[in-house]
Design a protein around this motif. Sequence first.
Motif, short mmCIF file in Angstrom:
data_model
loop_
_atom_site.label_atom_id
_atom_site.label_comp_id
_atom_site.label_asym_id
_atom_site.label_seq_id
_atom_site.Cartn_x
_atom_site.Cartn_y
_atom_site.Cartn_z
N ASP A 423 27.64 6.97 -1.65
CA ASP A 423 27.57 7.89 -0.52
C ASP A 423 28.07 7.26 0.77
O ASP A 423 28.61 7.93 1.64
N ILE A 424 27.85 5.95 0.93
CA ILE A 424 28.26 5.26 2.17
C ILE A 424 29.26 4.14 1.88
O ILE A 424 29.61 3.39 2.77
N LEU A 468 13.80 6.43 2.21
CA LEU A 468 14.75 5.62 2.96
C LEU A 468 15.62 6.55 3.80
O LEU A 468 16.27 7.45 3.26
N VAL A 469 15.62 6.34 5.11
CA VAL A 469 16.41 7.18 6.01
C VAL A 469 17.24 6.30 6.93
O VAL A 469 16.99 5.10 7.07
N CYS A 470 18.25 6.91 7.55
CA CYS A 470 18.98 6.27 8.63
C CYS A 470 19.00 7.26 9.78
O CYS A 470 19.48 8.39 9.63
N THR A 471 18.44 6.86 10.92
CA THR A 471 18.16 7.82 11.99
C THR A 471 19.28 7.96 13.01
O THR A 471 19.19 8.80 13.90
N LYS A 472 20.34 7.14 12.88
CA LYS A 472 21.48 7.26 13.79
C LYS A 472 22.78 7.18 12.99
O LYS A 472 22.84 6.51 11.95
N ALA A 473 23.81 7.83 13.50
CA ALA A 473 25.10 7.86 12.82
C ALA A 473 25.71 6.46 12.73
O ALA A 473 25.45 5.59 13.57
N PHE A 474 26.56 6.26 11.72
CA PHE A 474 27.21 4.97 11.48
C PHE A 474 28.62 5.23 10.95
O PHE A 474 28.90 6.30 10.39
N PRO A 475 29.54 4.27 11.08
CA PRO A 475 30.95 4.55 10.80
C PRO A 475 31.28 4.89 9.36
O PRO A 475 32.25 5.62 9.11
N PHE A 498 15.43 16.05 6.48
CA PHE A 498 15.07 15.78 7.88
C PHE A 498 16.28 16.12 8.75
O PHE A 498 17.36 15.58 8.54
N ASP A 499 16.08 16.97 9.73
CA ASP A 499 17.19 17.42 10.57
C ASP A 499 17.82 16.26 11.33
O ASP A 499 17.12 15.44 11.95
N ASN A 500 19.16 16.17 11.27
CA ASN A 500 19.91 15.18 12.04
C ASN A 500 19.57 13.74 11.65
O ASN A 500 19.78 12.80 12.42
N VAL A 501 19.04 13.56 10.44
CA VAL A 501 18.68 12.23 9.94
C VAL A 501 19.18 12.12 8.50
O VAL A 501 19.00 13.03 7.70
N TRP A 502 19.86 11.01 8.20
CA TRP A 502 20.36 10.77 6.85
C TRP A 502 19.17 10.42 5.94
O TRP A 502 18.48 9.43 6.17
N CYS A 503 18.94 11.22 4.90
CA CYS A 503 17.91 10.93 3.90
C CYS A 503 18.63 10.54 2.62
O CYS A 503 19.32 11.36 2.01
N HIS A 504 18.45 9.30 2.20
CA HIS A 504 19.31 8.73 1.17
C HIS A 504 18.89 9.06 -0.26
O HIS A 504 19.69 8.95 -1.18
N HIS A 519 12.15 1.11 -4.61
CA HIS A 519 11.34 1.45 -5.78
C HIS A 519 12.02 2.44 -6.71
O HIS A 519 11.38 2.99 -7.60
N GLY A 520 13.30 2.68 -6.52
CA GLY A 520 14.01 3.64 -7.36
C GLY A 520 14.37 4.88 -6.56
O GLY A 520 14.08 5.01 -5.37
N ARG A 521 15.03 5.81 -7.25
CA ARG A 521 15.41 7.06 -6.60
C ARG A 521 14.20 7.91 -6.32
O ARG A 521 13.32 8.08 -7.16
N SER A 522 14.15 8.48 -5.11
CA SER A 522 12.99 9.30 -4.76
C SER A 522 12.96 10.59 -5.56
O SER A 522 11.90 11.16 -5.80
#
Length: 652
Positions: A423-424, A468-475, A498-504, A519-522
């Motif tokens: 994905d990234i 696992l989330v990422c709360t800000k955009a990245f390249p 989660f709105d405007n938040v990357w949920c992996h 711990h594995g895939r949620s």
Amino acid sequence: MAADTPLWTPTQERIDAAPMTAFMKAAEAKAARSFSGYAELHRWSTDNREAFWDLVWDFCALVGDKGERRLVDGERMPGASFFPDARLNFAENLLQKTGGGPAIVFRGEDKVERRLSWNELHALTSRLQQLFLSLGVKAGDRIAAMMPNMPETIAAMLAASSIGAVWSSCSPDFGEQGVLDRFGQIEPVVFIAPDGYWYNGKAIEVADKIRAVADKLASLGKVLIVDYLGTSSDVAATIDKAAALEDALSPFAAKPVSFERLPFAHPLYILFSSGTTGIPKCIVHSAGGTLIQHVKEHRLHAGLLDGDRLFYFTTCGWMMWNWLVSGLASGATLLLYDGSPFYPDGNALFDFADTEKMTYFGTSAKFIDSVRKAGLKPIASHDLSSVRTISSTGSPLSPEDFRFVYDGIKKDVHLASISGGTDIVSCFVLGVPTEPVWTGEIQGPGLGLAVDVWDDDGKPVRQEKGELVCTKAFPSMPIGFWNDPEGKKYHAAYFERFDNVWCHGDFAEWTEHGGMIIHGRSDATLNPGGVRIGTAEIYNQVEQMPEILEALCIGQDFDNDVRVVLFVRLASGVTLDEDLEKRIRARIRIGASPRHVPARIVAVADIPRTKSGKITELAVRDVVHGRAVKNKEALANPEALELFRDLPQLAS
């Protein structure tokens, strides 16, 4: 070893020599402040993304026009735009180095060995670029490759990206439908394939598959057959629009490669999800985002230096191939291995490391576990003095295997467990060469990535399991998905939870040391009694038992609840009797918790895996519940799914 003692701590000499240390000094100068350690540097990198990514560009000496702006709409996810005025070319950055030194060393099991100097790589890329242009390939066109991990694959990718064409690849062990499910969506104009490949000492021919795929890809203008088994001309003669690569290249003499500089967000790669919930998602990654993220990870987190010898065991259908190839941008020699890592025996990769003086040894958690279970001790049998880093990904590395790396492979080595995904096309959490390594823990979040762990209510949690989330955009976020013009599929994949938040979609936990455990895939985690459990916690216990070769765990809907079902593949001669079941349950109860103890334990002859070697919990869960598995072509061994259908042990 005491739990409060690191497995490994870098020496001061090693810390001083690490590019991460030099980068921290540069960041301190830019920020006009000092950082007490990695955690403070990371916080600055996410709080000041424009300054951070600007510094990465300069520190890693990217080639291109940076432009005026660094980040526009930075609070939008998706929607943020990094370096919107920049112009660069991906291949130009990977081909900065010239000369007679080695750029690529290739081994195809023990059957083929080849070396390309930097000048030879330039020359091959130049001839391929001229060939593609003669075929009418232009920026934005797709070139698809069903290829082994060999030098021609890398040169063809570089030639494609030098023009601005979009590259997409898979491995030649994919079935016909698996290839069509991927490349059929993206309409390539050129298809590149081998005459065959080596696996486990056997020559595997693929001419019939190439012919069938090519016949169904109406967009194709040309099929190029790469010689690996020595039969490329014969294979090409049987396929419409096909030519042996050497014949197609014969009119073109090498000259300097030309590079078209394009926008930062110009598409570079299309990668495919390996899930089993439908045809694969076509994930489009940008040239600039991929490049800047990879050089950051290579130079800073992997500690790559010019002249290092970088290896990752991967196929061309896994994002780690894309990650590996970018090592050229740091001046590293790429060590490529294609075939079985256990042919002729489990020493094959360690022999490669010893002979070629590998400095970065990248592999899968499964490989390390298999080496341990085979009783191999490379620490005693091989000279691994050149290896500075051992990296593991693909699935969580168990605490037992963390310890084995130091006890059985090498004592003084940076063990970098890493996790991210297709994905990234990179990592969320990974190695930090200047920090200690703790048993069972990934060292930390990647610089510039606002990684966190949230509970179901969107609240950050520490030393608790969550999303696992990422709360800000990245390249290196995808540009989007192919054939998703309104972005609905893209939004649904990562931003619905989660709105405007990357949920992996990973189930993760911060540790007391600031590291992370995956711990594995949620979406494959267990939920007995409403309490979520990561499957990796169960595997970490049972796969230490000599009677069990590997395990797979699912939650079965039963009696208005979810019960834990454990499938085990047993060692030769072992039977799943009452005594073994009792010992398995006791091991899990003691090592994990009573809630992790399975309600049912079932022995199976095989466990299904994706092409990249990951066990497929979701596919097994679908079969157990009588649901259709929509994308069996993502599996390396789809026939194994039948072992889980209508099992009497799960009926009551």
